[in-house]
Scaffold this motif. Structure first.
Motif, PDB file in Angstrom:
ATOM      1  N   PHE A   1       5.488   4.717  11.008  1.00  0.00           N
ATOM      2  CA  PHE A   1       5.603   6.144  11.277  1.00  0.00           C
ATOM      3  C   PHE A   1       7.056   6.590  11.229  1.00  0.00           C
ATOM      4  CE2 PHE A   1       6.252   9.707  14.149  1.00  0.00           C
ATOM      5  CZ  PHE A   1       5.353  10.618  13.612  1.00  0.00           C
ATOM      6  N   PHE A   2       7.926   5.842  11.926  1.00  0.00           N
ATOM      7  CA  PHE A   2       9.338   6.211  11.973  1.00  0.00           C
ATOM      8  C   PHE A   2       9.995   5.994  10.616  1.00  0.00           C
ATOM      9  CE2 PHE A   2      13.743   5.689  13.916  1.00  0.00           C
ATOM     10  CZ  PHE A   2      13.889   7.040  14.123  1.00  0.00           C
ATOM     11  N   LEU A   3       9.595   4.920   9.929  1.00  0.00           N
ATOM     12  CA  LEU A   3      10.101   4.705   8.566  1.00  0.00           C
ATOM     13  C   LEU A   3       9.778   5.909   7.697  1.00  0.00           C
ATOM     14  CD1 LEU A   3      11.135   2.728   6.207  1.00  0.00           C
ATOM     15  CD2 LEU A   3       8.714   2.370   5.803  1.00  0.00           C
ATOM     16  N   GLY A   4       8.534   6.379   7.829  1.00  0.00           N
ATOM     17  CA  GLY A   4       8.125   7.546   7.055  1.00  0.00           C
ATOM     18  C   GLY A   4       8.986   8.754   7.376  1.00  0.00           C
ATOM     19  N   PHE A   5       9.252   8.922   8.676  1.00  0.00           N
ATOM     20  CA  PHE A   5      10.065  10.069   9.089  1.00  0.00           C
ATOM     21  C   PHE A   5      11.476   9.974   8.520  1.00  0.00           C
ATOM     22  CE2 PHE A   5      13.070  11.952  12.145  1.00  0.00           C
ATOM     23  CZ  PHE A   5      12.658  13.256  12.070  1.00  0.00           C
ATOM     24  N   ILE A   6      12.127   8.818   8.713  1.00  0.00           N
ATOM     25  CA  ILE A   6      13.511   8.661   8.247  1.00  0.00           C
ATOM     26  C   ILE A   6      13.583   8.747   6.714  1.00  0.00           C
ATOM     27  CG2 ILE A   6      15.402   6.982   8.042  1.00  0.00           C
ATOM     28  CD1 ILE A   6      15.367   8.411  10.706  1.00  0.00           C
TER      29      ILE A   6
ATOM     30  N   LEU B   1      15.928  -0.343   9.030  1.00  0.00           N
ATOM     31  CA  LEU B   1      16.154  -0.340  10.474  1.00  0.00           C
ATOM     32  C   LEU B   1      15.149   0.583  11.159  1.00  0.00           C
ATOM     33  CD1 LEU B   1      17.847  -1.237  12.912  1.00  0.00           C
ATOM     34  CD2 LEU B   1      19.268   0.777  12.542  1.00  0.00           C
ATOM     35  N   SER B   2      14.856   1.723  10.522  1.00  0.00           N
ATOM     36  CA  SER B   2      13.900   2.644  11.145  1.00  0.00           C
ATOM     37  C   SER B   2      12.530   1.978  11.269  1.00  0.00           C
ATOM     38  CB  SER B   2      13.803   3.935  10.331  1.00  0.00           C
ATOM     39  OG  SER B   2      13.254   3.670   9.058  1.00  0.00           O
ATOM     40  N   HIS B   3      12.176   1.143  10.284  1.00  0.00           N
ATOM     41  CA  HIS B   3      10.904   0.437  10.348  1.00  0.00           C
ATOM     42  C   HIS B   3      10.925  -0.597  11.472  1.00  0.00           C
ATOM     43  CE1 HIS B   3       7.760  -2.502   9.082  1.00  0.00           C
ATOM     44  NE2 HIS B   3       7.100  -1.369   8.867  1.00  0.00           N
ATOM     45  N   ALA B   4      12.060  -1.305  11.585  1.00  0.00           N
ATOM     46  CA  ALA B   4      12.172  -2.334  12.624  1.00  0.00           C
ATOM     47  C   ALA B   4      12.074  -1.701  14.011  1.00  0.00           C
ATOM     48  CB  ALA B   4      13.500  -3.084  12.476  1.00  0.00           C
ATOM     49  N   ILE B   5      12.552  -0.449  14.122  1.00  0.00           N
ATOM     50  CA  ILE B   5      12.551   0.196  15.435  1.00  0.00           C
ATOM     51  C   ILE B   5      11.216   0.888  15.725  1.00  0.00           C
ATOM     52  CG2 ILE B   5      13.524   2.138  16.732  1.00  0.00           C
ATOM     53  CD1 ILE B   5      16.217   1.384  15.580  1.00  0.00           C
ATOM     54  N   GLY B   6      10.732   1.663  14.764  1.00  0.00           N
ATOM     55  CA  GLY B   6       9.565   2.504  15.079  1.00  0.00           C
ATOM     56  C   GLY B   6       8.392   2.336  14.135  1.00  0.00           C
ATOM     57  N   GLY B   7       8.358   1.249  13.385  1.00  0.00           N
ATOM     58  CA  GLY B   7       7.199   0.983  12.531  1.00  0.00           C
ATOM     59  C   GLY B   7       7.067   1.954  11.376  1.00  0.00           C
TER      60      GLY B   7
ATOM     61  N   PRO C   1       0.840  -1.201   0.000  1.00  0.00           N
ATOM     62  CA  PRO C   1       0.000   0.000   0.000  1.00  0.00           C
ATOM     63  C   PRO C   1       0.873   1.248   0.000  1.00  0.00           C
ATOM     64  CG  PRO C   1       0.017  -1.045   2.150  1.00  0.00           C
ATOM     65  CD  PRO C   1       0.729  -1.971   1.227  1.00  0.00           C
ATOM     66  N   LEU C   2       0.291   2.356  -0.400  1.00  0.00           N
ATOM     67  CA  LEU C   2       1.045   3.608  -0.424  1.00  0.00           C
ATOM     68  C   LEU C   2       1.587   3.924   0.963  1.00  0.00           C
ATOM     69  CD1 LEU C   2      -0.895   6.192  -2.607  1.00  0.00           C
ATOM     70  CD2 LEU C   2       1.361   5.220  -3.001  1.00  0.00           C
ATOM     71  N   ASN C   3       2.850   4.372   1.007  1.00  0.00           N
ATOM     72  CA  ASN C   3       3.466   4.709   2.273  1.00  0.00           C
ATOM     73  C   ASN C   3       3.070   6.147   2.635  1.00  0.00           C
ATOM     74  OD1 ASN C   3       5.140   5.291   4.398  1.00  0.00           O
ATOM     75  ND2 ASN C   3       6.867   4.176   3.538  1.00  0.00           N
ATOM     76  N   TRP C   4       1.874   6.276   3.236  1.00  0.00           N
ATOM     77  CA  TRP C   4       1.341   7.617   3.497  1.00  0.00           C
ATOM     78  C   TRP C   4       2.172   8.412   4.485  1.00  0.00           C
ATOM     79  CZ3 TRP C   4      -1.360   9.811   0.118  1.00  0.00           C
ATOM     80  CH2 TRP C   4      -2.228   9.066  -0.706  1.00  0.00           C
ATOM     81  N   HIS C   5       2.728   7.703   5.505  1.00  0.00           N
ATOM     82  CA  HIS C   5       3.540   8.422   6.492  1.00  0.00           C
ATOM     83  C   HIS C   5       4.677   9.159   5.805  1.00  0.00           C
ATOM     84  CE1 HIS C   5       1.623   5.296   9.001  1.00  0.00           C
ATOM     85  NE2 HIS C   5       1.571   6.279   9.870  1.00  0.00           N
TER      86      HIS C   5
END
Lengths: 576, 103
Positions: free
Chosen positions: A381-386, A373-379, A48-52
């Motif tokens: 939302f964090f993946l979107g941020f990084i 790694l950002s996804h593994a750590i913070g799901g 799905p689209l990575n909305w974050h």
């Protein structure tokens, strides 16, 4: 007001461009994937689209466009456009320097080097950092005192304008264009992986469009502030990631490293290899790499240009201290992030192409360990941020590079060589903006052409040219009275053509790119051969130069030195 | 900058002292960074065993990792030393030189 209209039109235009592309690309991807999904159930459906990521990226773009609008209203003179009116403080410039330097290639690239090779990644980090003290100790203050907009101003201070500036512009442009290729490829891969509905090409086109907007409208002011914001986001994001890794490992480095050794397919080798794992140790190659990283940093035109934006030599000095500390901290973080990725990303079928075959091989290519790694750590939302931060990084670095390249063309070639220093300031800035547009388009085209190359190595190649040309000529011109135009020009061209020639017949281009078999010159980094030759050529060509102009150039050294040492007569900060 | 100011500055012993002190500091600190870094590089090239040896029996952490991180920290500290000394000693001298020359 005209500028405001341009920006206010551009924002909705960009957003709609973004979304129309996405929705169109999504349609295509869904229709293409649908039959495949029914025929072979094992093939994963389009995610799905990575909305974050998209929302955070749009927020960043929105903020930077507001800044660009503000910068545009405050950019009136050439000094504003090229050097942010020389009003940047030491701390701001330190952040901006760190921002220029902490490119996506260092963030994603070093984390990836550590992920694949362990300890070896640290060797790059150390080499990339040690150039900074040298810049401070030898050139930063003198650069601020002597220069106006480009480093060629400094080299040509007492030498002949034409030949020096042509040589300096050629080397700057080559460095800038190589560097741009690395950044554009990174941007394309990253966006395409995060938002698979958007093609690699479309991603690069969006980067090109945005940076043209930032730089043509907001000049160095916008570029500097985009860089500062991004540096803050990147340092914050990387700190959170490293903290997440350490929290997972019970805040024990011993546990982090032993877990990594246990989980990495190469085992303890990741701690015992000082070359890429599998490569043969080669002493000369290691030394050449060291020289390249250290002196290359001190010769990058977009980095040197930063020293013209600060108020005075004291601010120049402080900015290097801040910059070095930020960059050093960041490299230690990327090292933790790389090892964290071995522990948390490798082996995970969510990120790895085929766990049964190779536990390291990631979906989306070799630059992805930090992102996953950002996804593994913070799901998500964090993946979107990084992901948004990594993308912001590319935008900011590409803006700085493009401005440096455009300055070489407009200030060195157009204003100084073609118009012999009599160019109208408005016209010069206009030429510069046209060059920004041209370089932006070139970056897009080259990014598409170089899709499959390793990003970290492209950056390393640009360092060879910077280390063999810009750095030695700059240091000689500032410290050695005897340097003449002939010495600087012959030395400079030796550096440019020597490094390019040896790079072409070296393993990276000859064997890997051209596929011509074993390389004629067996080293990836030609610096250990070319740098000494450049110094020898510059020395011999200078001391044997008995011309009248050479005598004048030597006689002018004392006045140059007074200005370099005391700042008397240096370009002043603009009053606003 | 007029020739008069230039010659005033050149004959000012404070200027010669500034140049001498700044060059000594700049080149010495550069030499320290080069020795540290090229020492590290030469170890990579010729004695990698020292770098890859574990810091203690049973540990996986190689000595080179501590040395590498140490060089990163040393770079920060050395730039700090330069900035501290330059702010404290060079700037006042430069101000004096400029003031005396424009008298």
């Amino acid at each position: 007001m005209r500028i405001f209209k341009t920006v206010s039109c551009a924002i909705p235009a960009f957003v709609s461009l973004c979304f129309s592309t996405l929705s169109h690309a999504a349609d295509v991807a869904v229709t293409a994937a649908a039959p495949a999904a029914t025929a072979v159930p094992a093939v994963p459906a389009v995610p799905p689209l990575n909305w974050h990521a998209i929302i955070m990226f749009l927020i960043f773009v929105g903020i930077t466009l507001v800044i660009t609008y503000w910068a545009a209203t405050h950019t009136k003179t050439a000094s504003d456009f090229y050097a942010a009116g020389r009003g940047v403080t030491g701390l701001q410039n330190g952040m901006a320097i760190a921002g220029d330097y902490m490119s996506a290639a260092s963030f994603l690239g070093i984390a990836a080097l550590v992920y694949f090779n362990g300890f070896y990644g640290l060797i790059f980090s150390v080499g990339w950092l040690v150039g900074w003290p040298i810049i401070l100790f030898l050139v930063a203050e003198r650069l601020r005192n002597l220069g106006k907009y480009t480093y060629a101003d400094v080299v040509s201070f007492r030498l002949q304008q034409g030949p020096i500036r042509i040589m300096a512009a050629i080397s700057s442009l080559i460095v800038v264009i190589w560097y741009l290729i690395g950044q554009a490829v990174g941007a394309g891969q990253l966006l395409h992986t995060l938002v698979p509905q958007m093609s690699y090409r479309m991603s690069i086109v969006i980067v090109g469009a945005l940076i043209i907007l930032y730089v043509t409208l907001g000049g160095m002011k916008a570029t500097t502030w985009v860089q500062i914001i991004k540096a803050g986001l990147l340092l914050g994001g990387a700190t959170c990631m490293a903290f997440g890794v350490m929290a997972h490992e019970g805040f024990s480095f011993a546990k982090l490293f032993s877990d990594a050794v246990a989980l990495h397919p190469k085992g303890i080798k990741i701690m015992q290899s000082v070359v890429p794992i599998g490569a043969k140790a080669n002493p000369l190659e290691s030394i050449s790499l060291g020289l390249t990283l250290m002196f290359g940093t001190a010769g990058l035109p977009h980095i040197l240009m930063r020293f013209f934006t600060v108020t005075n030599s004291k601010a120049a000095r402080k900015s290097v201290l801040y910059g070095t500390c930020f960059i050093g901290f960041f490299y230690i973080l990327t090292f933790i992030i790389g090892f964290g990725a071995i522990v948390l990303v490798a082996h995970n079928p969510e990120y790895v192409v085929d766990v049964a075959k190779n536990v390291l091989n990631l979906k989306g290519g070799s630059s992805m360990p930090a992102i996953y790694l950002s996804h593994a750590i913070g799901g998500n939302f964090f993946l979107g941020f990084i992901a948004a931060v990594a993308f912001a990084t590319i935008l900011a670095v590409v803006s700085g590079l493009t401005l440096a390249g455009a300055s070489a063309l407009s200030h060195d070639i157009y204003a100084s060589v073609i118009m012999k220093g009599k160019a109208d300031e408005k016209k010069e800035v206009w030429v510069s903006k046209m060059c920004v547009i041209g370089l932006g388009i070139l970056a897009v085209l080259l990014g598409i052409l170089f899709e499959k190359q390793n990003v970290a190595y492209i950056v390393a190649l640009t360092f060879s040219i910077a280390a063999c040309t810009n750095f030695p000529i700059l240091v000689l011109s500032v410290f050695w009275k005897g340097l003449t135009t002939r010495g600087a020009v012959l030395g400079g061209y030796t550096g440019i053509f020597g490094s390019i020639g040896l790079l072409i017949i070296g393993p990276t281009v000859w064997t890997k790119v051209l596929g011509m078999g074993p390389a004629i010159f067996p080293y990836d980094f030609p610096t250990f051969v070319v740098l000494p030759i450049v110094l020898i050529v510059a020395y011999i060509a200078s001391v044997t130069d008995g011309s009248e102009s050479a005598k004048k150039e030597r006689a002018a050294f004392d006045a140059q030195m007074i200005r370099a040492e005391t700042g008397l007569g240096a370009e002043m900060a603009a009053e606003h | 900058m007029s020739l008069l100011i230039a010659s005033k500055i050149q004959n000012n012993p404070k200027y010669l002292e500034l140049v001498h002190r700044r060059n000594t500091l700049g080149w010495s600190l550069s030499a320290i960074v080069c020795v540290l870094y090229f020492g590290f590089t030469l170890m990579i090239a010729y004695t990698p065993d020292i770098l890859t040896a574990p810091i203690a029996a049973g540990s996986v952490i190689p000595q080179g990792m501590l040395i590498g991180v140490g060089i990163i920290l040393a770079s920060c500290v050395l730039t700090g030393i330069y900035v501290f000394l330059a702010n404290k000693t060079f700037d006042p001298i430069i101000e004096e030189i400029v003031r005396e020359a424009s008298k």
